[in-house]
Write a protein that holds these residues in place. Structure first.
Motif, PDB file in Angstrom:
ATOM      1  N   UNK A   8       6.821   9.519   4.475  1.00 29.21           N
ATOM      2  CA  UNK A   8       6.486   9.741   5.876  1.00 29.21           C
ATOM      3  C   UNK A   8       6.363  11.237   6.097  1.00 29.21           C
ATOM      4  N   UNK A   9       5.136  11.729   6.165  1.00 31.12           N
ATOM      5  CA  UNK A   9       4.986  13.143   5.911  1.00 31.12           C
ATOM      6  C   UNK A   9       3.637  13.675   6.356  1.00 31.12           C
ATOM      7  N   UNK A  45       1.618  11.207   1.037  1.00 27.61           N
ATOM      8  CA  UNK A  45       2.001  10.651   2.334  1.00 27.61           C
ATOM      9  C   UNK A  45       1.743   9.159   2.266  1.00 27.61           C
ATOM     10  N   UNK A  92       3.502   5.020   1.276  1.00 26.12           N
ATOM     11  CA  UNK A  92       4.549   4.204   0.691  1.00 26.12           C
ATOM     12  C   UNK A  92       3.949   3.338  -0.413  1.00 26.12           C
ATOM     13  N   UNK A 134      -7.180   1.931  -0.048  1.00 24.95           N
ATOM     14  CA  UNK A 134      -8.294   1.208   0.576  1.00 24.95           C
ATOM     15  C   UNK A 134      -8.044   0.887   2.049  1.00 24.95           C
ATOM     16  N   UNK A 135      -6.782   0.917   2.468  1.00 20.69           N
ATOM     17  CA  UNK A 135      -6.480   0.601   3.870  1.00 20.69           C
ATOM     18  C   UNK A 135      -6.667   1.809   4.774  1.00 20.69           C
ATOM     19  N   UNK A 136      -6.718   2.986   4.188  1.00 21.43           N
ATOM     20  CA  UNK A 136      -6.902   4.219   4.953  1.00 21.43           C
ATOM     21  C   UNK A 136      -5.899   4.327   6.095  1.00 21.43           C
ATOM     22  N   UNK A 137      -4.684   3.863   5.832  1.00 24.46           N
ATOM     23  CA  UNK A 137      -3.682   3.893   6.893  1.00 24.46           C
ATOM     24  C   UNK A 137      -3.038   5.262   7.028  1.00 24.46           C
ATOM     25  N   UNK A 138      -3.192   6.081   6.012  1.00 24.43           N
ATOM     26  CA  UNK A 138      -2.617   7.425   6.065  1.00 24.43           C
ATOM     27  C   UNK A 138      -3.756   8.428   6.169  1.00 24.43           C
ATOM     28  N   UNK A 139      -3.667   9.306   7.148  1.00 23.72           N
ATOM     29  CA  UNK A 139      -4.828  10.146   7.451  1.00 23.72           C
ATOM     30  C   UNK A 139      -5.090  11.221   6.414  1.00 23.72           C
ATOM     31  N   UNK A 167      -3.485  16.333   6.309  1.00 22.42           N
ATOM     32  CA  UNK A 167      -3.293  15.074   7.041  1.00 22.42           C
ATOM     33  C   UNK A 167      -4.028  15.100   8.368  1.00 22.42           C
ATOM     34  N   UNK A 168      -4.039  16.254   9.012  1.00 24.54           N
ATOM     35  CA  UNK A 168      -4.631  16.331  10.340  1.00 24.54           C
ATOM     36  C   UNK A 168      -5.524  17.567  10.443  1.00 24.54           C
ATOM     37  N   UNK A 211     -13.813  12.933   6.772  1.00 21.31           N
ATOM     38  CA  UNK A 211     -12.664  12.158   6.311  1.00 21.31           C
ATOM     39  C   UNK A 211     -13.068  11.419   5.048  1.00 21.31           C
ATOM     40  N   UNK A 255     -12.140   5.300   2.537  1.00 19.06           N
ATOM     41  CA  UNK A 255     -11.030   4.535   1.969  1.00 19.06           C
ATOM     42  C   UNK A 255     -11.286   4.204   0.498  1.00 19.06           C
TER      43      UNK A 255
END
Lengths: 650, 298
Positions: free
Chosen positions: B1-2, B176, B178, B250-255, B269-270, B287, B290
């Motif tokens: 988480x980062x 970043x 899990x 593939x989920x692109x859940x982390x930016x 990340x941002x 960006x 994914x």
């Protein structure tokens, strides 16, 4: 026009200055934004806001009426929960553009990231470029116009609304299908594009919900199931097990019911207070002498909730419950000086009026969630999960989505309503901290923000709650109830309430968090005796849901999940609801809360304390080896439950 | 988480900006994690190999153990210094790195070994670390950094990122997300003789890449396979002696956002971190899609 320079002032100061300028009707220009988060969040005024550069997460989120123009890019969640107004982005938008739109117009000149328009309810989201995957994921209404390519799985699990694609439809999502476009729709879309000066005259493909999910081949038998609230004695192959097998043999899938876990797991009955019954008799004046007043939520300087005793009404939605029941709970909470909670289904005006203090809950589907009700609330709560069904989203069948309920939730009437199992913008602790900050910015840092979590990996989750700056935690164990969940989940997921509080406190100790983040414990707290045990274990307060419903007329008919509650509590059927007498039941709930108050005061005094905060683990023993193992309390089966003594005194 | 950040300078003239750029980028996304911060910096000034260790409370004993172990491994000590929570040595060593690394890990908490890589990590913010380690003044061609919010493992310097790909000189990762098939992957790697020092899933990525590189695969091949092999949500950056790369699930859940011009590649990340490099200037960012990966090298 007012110009604000973000190279000189903080986002918080800029948002405060924007609100002040907008109140005077001044348009606003933001320079040097440099992709900072939360710009214009919570702005409620019909002014123009020009952002000279890129903005970060949640730009223009939770706003109403303003016209935003951003020269360059925006981060996650542009226009989050926009009520009305417009947002025009000159560059690209990152993930979940237009998330939870309640109205208004979001126009992105470039490309948009994944999950655009997730759980949107109304309004228009336009992307002039290409979209990434899952555009329109679980949208409830409104329209998305994608002039470029759709991305993969467009329209996945959408319930309502429409998606129009000018480029290639890369693949359709589950439960989505192509549909015909009428000339009127074309005219409407071209007019919309012309309004924003966008030249596009090509054809479009339309995507809508296919309606093939949420339909079961065979319904559960309409027999009244054996009550889960009655302990079942006897053989392993008892009547309840047989009933369950018969039902599954008929329907070939999981079963659904209300209430909480029925299987035996260590609970409050398995620990006892180290109390001399004689002292209970001597403590009959406890109400006048024991301090039960408490506050919750000022850890970060917000205006705290003021409770006359360490008890809250647990979060339960208008939707699962009838409007009459929500009004009765609100009224009773005010009579007892405790706090009511909206649960998932949005805030009813009557509930707000009747409740003294009200926590407003934000869930994954953002049902009913809007800036106006946030400002009316006394506390804001982010729901992550619940003890009865940790990790699952809710379902509400179309017949329960009445006109009034749909209006409160901001969705079309009569749709099969599914809530996602997770929030669109909370993928981890790092995103969550940005979400919490959005709510603080939107409401001027004035309201406590709590987190509701079901008991799963409590030891880790509680640390995240602490580090992300929540004011308090509502922790819900597996004995917590619900209006509907599959029996498998109810019985087998999550950890018991006793284990949950234990893990939470150990987790906080591991990071030297001290005790400045209160824990409200819930999940099968049935009376003041349980409350005292929870407080002695280390909770700062308890919340009661099922106990309040039973006090207010619930007879455990086990019809919650089908909405046929015979006493008018867990139903949206007007005939059934008519049986529920708000004033009678509000008074009954309030009287029960007074009994709870009396129990907490009397037992606290009998244990030799003058304030419930003096209760400690030293006041407890475990009656079973299992409860001792979970809580670490000494095993001492010689102590007896005190309920019968309390009855004699009363 | 980062939060993560990486920078790659295309022209050597701007190398003096490395430390300052990474401090600014991490400060920009520090809200994503306040527990600890770390940097993997690629300098060109080492005399031999640089080794950095986290020292315990009893630092003299740790330093003595390190020196004994170095002597046993036939590494000649060129220089040594105490710095913040760490002990840094430069040595002359020409043998195989992996057995050397494992031997040194048994002597003390080894952070990294490199001929140009130095991993500096500690509890605190980017500015806190800069105050102790003088990060801003460190020059180099590229580097990655990380801010951490500890969720499952403890807050201590050795649990911070970046993680070194143990046994592979000059390879580091920041992550970043899990990794949900952590134990399955870890057991597989342990069976092949790889050792783990923490329960952190980010260490797994470093060891995973080390194993692929040990088999003679290129970094690109290793990253490509990581997208298939690693389960969960992740955005990670990898750095080597020559450059940096990323992989994204593939989920692109982390930016993850990137910016590239003629002078540099910056990934974070941002966007707010990227914009810290160019205050007051809107950037044309992209960006990564994914399930993709990419590398840049000199």
């Amino acid at each position: 026009m007012v110009t604000l320079d973000l190279a000189q002032i903080s986002v918080r100061d800029a948002n405060t200055a924007m609100r002040a300028a907008a109140a005077q009707g001044e348009d606003i220009e933001l320079v040097n934004p440099d992709a900072r988060h939360h710009l214009g969040v919570g702005l409620v005024a019909p002014v123009k806001v020009t952002i000279r550069g890129s903005a970060g997460y949640f730009c223009a989120g939770l706003s109403h009426g303003a016209r935003f123009e951003i020269d360059s890019n925006v981060g996650w969640g542009v226009g989050d929960s926009l009520y009305d107004g417009s947002v025009v982005v000159g560059g690209n938008a990152s993930a979940i553009a237009g998330v939870a739109l309640r109205g208004g117009e979001v126009v992105v000149k470039g490309n948009i990231g994944s999950r655009a328009g997730q759980v949107m309810k109304a309004g228009t989201l336009l992307c002039c470029g290409n979209a990434s995957f899952l555009a329109g994921y679980m949208m409830y209404g409104g329209r998305i116009i994608l002039l470029g390519d759709s991305g993969e799985r467009v329209g996945e699990d959408m319930s309502g609304g429409a998606i129009y694609v000018g480029g290639r439809v890369q693949s359709l999502g589950a439960d989505a299908k192509l549909a015909e476009i009428t000339p009127e729709e074309y005219a409407d879309i071209y007019a919309f594009l012309a309004k924003y000066g966008i030249a596009f005259e090509g054809g479009l493909q339309k995507i809508v919900n296919a309606g093939s999910k949420l339909r079961y081949g065979v319904n559960e038998p309409v027999s009244r199931p054996l009550s889960y609230t009655v302990a079942e004695e006897g053989t392993y192959w008892n009547a309840k097990v047989a009933e369950d097998i018969h039902a599954k043999a008929l329907i070939g899938r999981y079963r659904i019911r209300g209430y909480g876990a029925a299987k035996a797991a260590p609970h409050f009955n398995d620990i006892a207070l180290k109390i001399d019954p004689e002292r209970i008799h001597a403590a009959s004046d406890a109400l006048a002498t024991v301090n039960l007043k408490t506050t919750l939520g000022d850890r970060n300087g917000a205006k705290p909730l003021e409770l006359s005793m360490p008890v809250l009404i647990a979060p339960m939605s208008y939707g699962a419950l009838s409007k009459s029941t929500k009004i009765a709970l609100a009224r009773a909470s005010k009579l007892a000086g405790v706090v009511e909670n909206t649960g998932e289904g949005g805030m009813l005006p009557e509930q707000r009026a009747e409740a003294g203090q009200l926590i407003y809950q934000c869930l994954s589907g953002r049902l009913g969630w809007n800036i106006h009700d946030m400002l009316k609330a006394d506390g804001l709560e982010i729901y992550i999960s619940q003890g009865a069904k940790p990790g699952l989203g809710g379902q509400l069948m179309a017949k329960k989505v009445t006109k009034e309920l749909a209006a409160v939730r901001g969705i079309p009437e009569g749709i099969d309503l599914r809530s996602p199992s997770r929030h669109p913008d909370i993928m981890g602790a790092d995103d969550l901290v940005i979400k919490v900050e959005e709510f603080r910015e939107a409401t001027g840092y004035a309201k406590p923000i709590s987190i509701k979590m079901g008991a799963g990996r409590v030891r880790d989750d509680i640390k995240i709650a602490y580090k992300d700056g929540f004011d308090f935690v509502q922790l819900d164990g597996m004995q917590g109830s619900t209006g509907a969940a599959s029996t498998e989940v109810l019985e087998n997921m999550g950890i018991p309430t006793l284990a949950a509080i234990q893990e939470a406190l150990e987790g906080l100790r591991e990071i030297d968090a001290g005790d400045d983040m209160p824990i409200v414990l819930m999940g099968g707290v049935k009376d003041g005796v349980d409350a005292v045990k929870a407080l002695a274990l280390g909770a700062s307060a308890v919340a009661m849901g099922t106990a309040a419903l039973i006090a207010g007329g619930c007879i455990s008919c086990m019809q919650c999940h089908v909405g046929n509650c015979v006493v008018g509590i867990a139903t949206q059927d007007p005939e059934h609801e008519e049986r529920y007498k708000i004033d009678v039941q509000a008074k009954a709930i309030a009287r029960y809360l007074e009994a709870v108050r009396w129990q907490i005061a009397t037992l606290t005094k009998a244990l030799g304390h003058s304030d419930f905060r003096q209760l400690s683990r030293a006041d407890l023993v475990a009656l079973t080896p299992e409860a001792a193992a979970i809580t670490g309390l000494p095993y001492d089966p010689d102590y007896h439950p005190v309920e019968h003594v309390l009855t004699e005194v009363a | 988480m980062c939060g993560i950040a990486g920078i790659f300078f295309k022209n050597a003239e701007t190398n003096a900006n490395l430390g300052r750029a990474l401090v600014d980028m991490l400060d920009g996304c520090q809200h994503r994690g306040l527990d600890s911060t770390g940097f993997a910096l690629y300098e060109n000034t080492f005399k031999g190999l640089r080794l950095r260790f986290i020292v315990d409370d009893d630092s003299e004993a740790t330093v003595a153990r390190v020196k004994t172990a170095l002597a046993q491994q036939g590494a000649a000590l060129l220089s040594e210094k105490r710095e913040g929570a760490s002990f840094v040595v430069e040595v002359e060593y020409s043998g195989e790195i992996r057995p050397f690394a494992y031997a040194m890990e048994h002597a003390a908490k080894l952070v990294s070994i490199g001929s140009s890589l130095d991993i500096i990590k500690d509890v605190g913010t980017a500015h806190d670390l800069d105050g102790v380690y003088g990060i801003r003044s460190i020059a180099g061609s590229h580097g990655v950094g990380h801010v951490r919010l500890a969720t499952e493992s403890e807050v201590k310097p050795e649990a911070a990122h970046p993680f070194w790909a143990t046994g592979f000189s000059d390879v580091a990762i920041v992550h970043n997300g899990q990794i949900t098939n952590y134990w399955k992957m870890r057991r597989r790697l342990e069976a092949r003789g790889f050792e783990f020092r923490t329960d952190n899933d980010s260490e797994l990525i470093a060891v995973y890449l080390a194993e692929k590189l040990a088999q003679g695969e290129t970094l690109e091949q290793a990253l490509e396979q990581s997208v298939d092999d690693l389960d969960g949500v992740f955005s990670f950056l990898v750095s080597t002696k020559d450059g940096i790369g990323f992989a994204k699930d593939r989920l692109a859940a982390k930016p993850m956002v990137m910016f590239e011009n003629d002078d540099l590649v910056a990934i974070a990340s941002e966007e707010v971190s990227l914009n810290r490099l160019f205050p007051g200037r809107p950037l044309s960012t992209t960006e990564p899609a994914p399930g993709t990966f990419r590398t840049w090298s000199h």
